[in-house]
Design a protein around this motif. Structure first.
Motif, PDB file in Angstrom:
ATOM      1  N   PHE A  27       5.200  12.818   0.019  1.00 33.29           N
ATOM      2  CA  PHE A  27       5.220  11.358   0.029  1.00 33.29           C
ATOM      3  C   PHE A  27       5.529  10.875   1.441  1.00 33.29           C
ATOM      4  O   PHE A  27       6.647  11.029   1.932  1.00 33.29           O
ATOM      5  CB  PHE A  27       6.278  10.826  -0.943  1.00 33.29           C
ATOM      6  CG  PHE A  27       6.080  11.261  -2.364  1.00 33.29           C
ATOM      7  CD1 PHE A  27       5.016  10.776  -3.112  1.00 33.29           C
ATOM      8  CD2 PHE A  27       6.958  12.160  -2.962  1.00 33.29           C
ATOM      9  CE1 PHE A  27       4.828  11.187  -4.428  1.00 33.29           C
ATOM     10  CE2 PHE A  27       6.786  12.569  -4.265  1.00 33.29           C
ATOM     11  CZ  PHE A  27       5.706  12.082  -5.003  1.00 33.29           C
ATOM     12  N   LEU A  28       4.536  10.273   2.079  1.00 35.80           N
ATOM     13  CA  LEU A  28       4.705   9.785   3.445  1.00 35.80           C
ATOM     14  C   LEU A  28       4.829   8.276   3.513  1.00 35.80           C
ATOM     15  O   LEU A  28       5.154   7.733   4.572  1.00 35.80           O
ATOM     16  CB  LEU A  28       3.535  10.238   4.325  1.00 35.80           C
ATOM     17  CG  LEU A  28       3.337  11.748   4.442  1.00 35.80           C
ATOM     18  CD1 LEU A  28       2.213  12.058   5.423  1.00 35.80           C
ATOM     19  CD2 LEU A  28       4.626  12.439   4.872  1.00 35.80           C
ATOM     20  N   THR A  29       4.563   7.584   2.403  1.00 35.25           N
ATOM     21  CA  THR A  29       4.709   6.134   2.327  1.00 35.25           C
ATOM     22  C   THR A  29       5.348   5.774   0.996  1.00 35.25           C
ATOM     23  O   THR A  29       5.259   6.531   0.016  1.00 35.25           O
ATOM     24  CB  THR A  29       3.358   5.405   2.440  1.00 35.25           C
ATOM     25  OG1 THR A  29       2.596   5.668   1.263  1.00 35.25           O
ATOM     26  CG2 THR A  29       2.585   5.842   3.687  1.00 35.25           C
ATOM     27  N   LEU A  30       5.953   4.609   0.939  1.00 32.92           N
ATOM     28  CA  LEU A  30       6.581   4.181  -0.301  1.00 32.92           C
ATOM     29  C   LEU A  30       5.551   3.936  -1.400  1.00 32.92           C
ATOM     30  O   LEU A  30       5.820   4.210  -2.577  1.00 32.92           O
ATOM     31  CB  LEU A  30       7.412   2.913  -0.054  1.00 32.92           C
ATOM     32  CG  LEU A  30       8.728   3.136   0.683  1.00 32.92           C
ATOM     33  CD1 LEU A  30       9.348   1.809   1.095  1.00 32.92           C
ATOM     34  CD2 LEU A  30       9.712   3.925  -0.183  1.00 32.92           C
ATOM     35  N   HIS A  31       4.372   3.439  -1.036  1.00 31.49           N
ATOM     36  CA  HIS A  31       3.409   3.161  -2.098  1.00 31.49           C
ATOM     37  C   HIS A  31       2.929   4.443  -2.780  1.00 31.49           C
ATOM     38  O   HIS A  31       2.503   4.405  -3.934  1.00 31.49           O
ATOM     39  CB  HIS A  31       2.230   2.322  -1.585  1.00 31.49           C
ATOM     40  CG  HIS A  31       1.217   3.055  -0.781  1.00 31.49           C
ATOM     41  ND1 HIS A  31       1.141   2.968   0.595  1.00 31.49           N
ATOM     42  CD2 HIS A  31       0.206   3.893  -1.146  1.00 31.49           C
ATOM     43  CE1 HIS A  31       0.131   3.690   1.022  1.00 31.49           C
ATOM     44  NE2 HIS A  31      -0.448   4.278  -0.003  1.00 31.49           N
ATOM     45  N   GLU A  32       3.021   5.582  -2.104  1.00 29.76           N
ATOM     46  CA  GLU A  32       2.662   6.841  -2.747  1.00 29.76           C
ATOM     47  C   GLU A  32       3.643   7.193  -3.859  1.00 29.76           C
ATOM     48  O   GLU A  32       3.263   7.771  -4.886  1.00 29.76           O
ATOM     49  CB  GLU A  32       2.591   7.957  -1.705  1.00 29.76           C
ATOM     50  CG  GLU A  32       1.458   7.782  -0.705  1.00 29.76           C
ATOM     51  CD  GLU A  32       1.538   8.764   0.454  1.00 29.76           C
ATOM     52  OE1 GLU A  32       1.783   9.955   0.201  1.00 29.76           O
ATOM     53  OE2 GLU A  32       1.367   8.328   1.605  1.00 29.76           O
ATOM     54  N   LEU A  33       4.911   6.857  -3.676  1.00 32.59           N
ATOM     55  CA  LEU A  33       5.893   7.056  -4.741  1.00 32.59           C
ATOM     56  C   LEU A  33       5.611   6.131  -5.920  1.00 32.59           C
ATOM     57  O   LEU A  33       5.721   6.537  -7.084  1.00 32.59           O
ATOM     58  CB  LEU A  33       7.307   6.788  -4.208  1.00 32.59           C
ATOM     59  CG  LEU A  33       7.931   7.889  -3.354  1.00 32.59           C
ATOM     60  CD1 LEU A  33       9.157   7.350  -2.629  1.00 32.59           C
ATOM     61  CD2 LEU A  33       8.319   9.097  -4.207  1.00 32.59           C
ATOM     62  N   THR A 385      -5.479   1.747  -3.049  1.00 31.56           N
ATOM     63  CA  THR A 385      -6.476   2.262  -2.116  1.00 31.56           C
ATOM     64  C   THR A 385      -6.415   3.780  -2.116  1.00 31.56           C
ATOM     65  O   THR A 385      -5.359   4.362  -1.880  1.00 31.56           O
ATOM     66  CB  THR A 385      -6.219   1.735  -0.690  1.00 31.56           C
ATOM     67  OG1 THR A 385      -6.228   0.311  -0.719  1.00 31.56           O
ATOM     68  CG2 THR A 385      -7.288   2.237   0.268  1.00 31.56           C
ATOM     69  N   GLU A 386      -7.523   4.418  -2.394  1.00 29.35           N
ATOM     70  CA  GLU A 386      -7.569   5.891  -2.439  1.00 29.35           C
ATOM     71  C   GLU A 386      -7.984   6.434  -1.084  1.00 29.35           C
ATOM     72  O   GLU A 386      -8.933   5.947  -0.464  1.00 29.35           O
ATOM     73  CB  GLU A 386      -8.554   6.347  -3.509  1.00 29.35           C
ATOM     74  CG  GLU A 386      -8.145   5.964  -4.935  1.00 29.35           C
ATOM     75  CD  GLU A 386      -6.871   6.657  -5.399  1.00 29.35           C
ATOM     76  OE1 GLU A 386      -6.542   7.726  -4.811  1.00 29.35           O
ATOM     77  OE2 GLU A 386      -6.214   6.136  -6.313  1.00 29.35           O
ATOM     78  N   TYR A 387      -7.290   7.434  -0.633  1.00 28.61           N
ATOM     79  CA  TYR A 387      -7.619   8.114   0.631  1.00 28.61           C
ATOM     80  C   TYR A 387      -7.936   9.574   0.341  1.00 28.61           C
ATOM     81  O   TYR A 387      -7.328  10.188  -0.540  1.00 28.61           O
ATOM     82  CB  TYR A 387      -6.452   8.017   1.619  1.00 28.61           C
ATOM     83  CG  TYR A 387      -6.197   6.629   2.091  1.00 28.61           C
ATOM     84  CD1 TYR A 387      -6.880   6.117   3.184  1.00 28.61           C
ATOM     85  CD2 TYR A 387      -5.250   5.817   1.467  1.00 28.61           C
ATOM     86  CE1 TYR A 387      -6.641   4.826   3.633  1.00 28.61           C
ATOM     87  CE2 TYR A 387      -5.013   4.538   1.916  1.00 28.61           C
ATOM     88  CZ  TYR A 387      -5.713   4.046   3.004  1.00 28.61           C
ATOM     89  OH  TYR A 387      -5.472   2.769   3.441  1.00 28.61           O
TER      90      TYR A 387
END
Length: 390
Positions: A27-33, A385-387
């Protein structure tokens, strides 16, 4: 100051984890959590977590209040070392440094968010590992004593009143014996709200199932008389959570309350209420230094934390944010959410020209028009947003 994976280095006041956790690479960003939590939870539980009451206007206003301020940065100041720490005011940890000026706010039914089903003990372990206080809800499992045993750090017990004066006295005695540093009465739940996401799903929350009408009436009957009685009988510092006006903040101070906690229950009680950050300056003025002022409500990002402290909050409560970490990865997820919040806060402080939260005041802020339509996740514009991996 910041490293590329979202950890901190060369900063003051950090715990021995030095901004790292086993979930750092995942997890590199909060939105990933947030995204991982949504994927992990049953839709009923997800809606319970993110929802508010009726039209969810108060949920949106929490975000609108935060978005209604912009920063006024100062430059050419030495910000080579940034200290993000705060202080815990009472109990065994009085005056000691905490890693961020935050507290993990009480959330009912934490066991429903935790794949280990340990709920409060999992969060207590995460809070202690990172180095911030935890407030245990009286409606989360596994209960007062087991949560206290897992909380190797500052801890607060929060109570919904479900009995008479003697019942309250017994709970306070148990909390003191278990080592809680402070005690909290939640005062914005005299009537339990209509949370329409839950109603529409016909979701009966297990932690509410045992509450009988007579028990709810004890909460409805809570008054300033009980606050005065508490202060007369008990030495443990008292927090009133759910203050929404300067008038009630002043009354709390007159009754000797130690912390006035500005909160609208995350938008889950009174619909069409004001955003917490809109209420905060009014309460700070009314308190006038006679008590500490804490607040919660829509705080998801480091910039949110900085704004709340700049407007006078001594400590800022986090609710949904740490729950996303809990649902995504248990205690490690709680730690990771706090690490990323710390990274964002340090970055914000540095770009404002401040080396710590103690340098903040209202001069750091200016009113501004929000640029996004507020909702529970408007702080995470990349959430859907999917990466590609890699």
């Amino acid at each position: 100051m910041l490293n590329q994976t979202g950890g901190l280095n060369q900063t003051g006041g950090l715990s021995q984890t030095e901004g790292l956790s086993q979930t750092e690479g995942r997890f590199l960003t909060l939105h990933e959590l947030v995204r991982a939590a949504r994927a992990a939870l049953h839709p009923n539980v997800w809606d319970y977590l993110v929802g508010g009451t009726e039209t969810e206007t108060t949920v949106r206003r929490n975000r609108a209040a935060l978005d209604g301020w912009a920063f006024r940065p100062r430059v050419l100041r030495d910000v080579s070392r940034i200290d993000c720490t705060g202080r815990f005011p009472w109990g065994r940890f009085q005056g000691r440094s905490i890693r961020l000026p935050v507290i993990l706010a009480p959330v009912g039914g934490l066991e429903s968010l935790d794949f280990e089903k340990q709920g409060g003990t999992t969060v207590a372990r995460g809070a202690a590992a990172f180095g911030v206080p935890f407030m245990a809800s009286s409606v989360t499992q596994p209960g007062l004593e087991p949560i206290a045993a897992a909380a190797d750090g500052p801890k607060v017990f929060q109570l919904y009143v479900r009995g008479d004066d003697a019942w309250v006295d017994d709970v306070v005695a148990r909390a003191v014996a278990a080592g809680y540093d402070m005690f909290c009465l939640t005062v914005d739940t005299a009537v339990y709200s209509r949370r329409e996401r839950d109603i529409a799903r016909r979701f009966a929350k297990p932690w509410r199932a045992t509450v009988q009408g007579s028990e709810q009436r004890h909460q409805a009957a809570l008054s300033w008389r009980e606050v005065a009685r508490f202060k007369e009988r008990h030495a443990i510092p008292l927090i009133l959570k759910g203050i929404g006006t300067g008038e009630d903040a002043a009354l709390a101070c007159e009754h000797g309350v130690d912390v006035v906690y500005v909160s609208n229950h995350g938008g889950r009680q009174l619909d069409h209420g004001r955003g917490s950050l809109d209420v905060l300056p009014e309460v700070v003025e009314a308190v006038a230094g006679r008590a500490q002022v804490w607040m919660d409500g829509g705080v998801y990002r480091g910039t949110d934390l900085v704004k709340a402290v700049a407007l006078g909050a001594d400590l800022v409560g986090l609710g949904r944010l740490y729950c996303y970490g809990l649902a995504a990865a248990g205690a490690e997820g709680v730690v990771r959410a706090l690490e990323l919040l710390e990274v964002e806060a340090a970055e914000c402080l540095g770009l404002l020209g401040a080396t710590g939260f103690g340098q903040l005041d209202r001069a750091c802020l200016a009113p501004a028009r929000p640029v996004a339509e507020p909702h529970v996740h408007s702080a995470f514009p990349l959430l859907d947003t999917e990466y590609p991996p890699g």
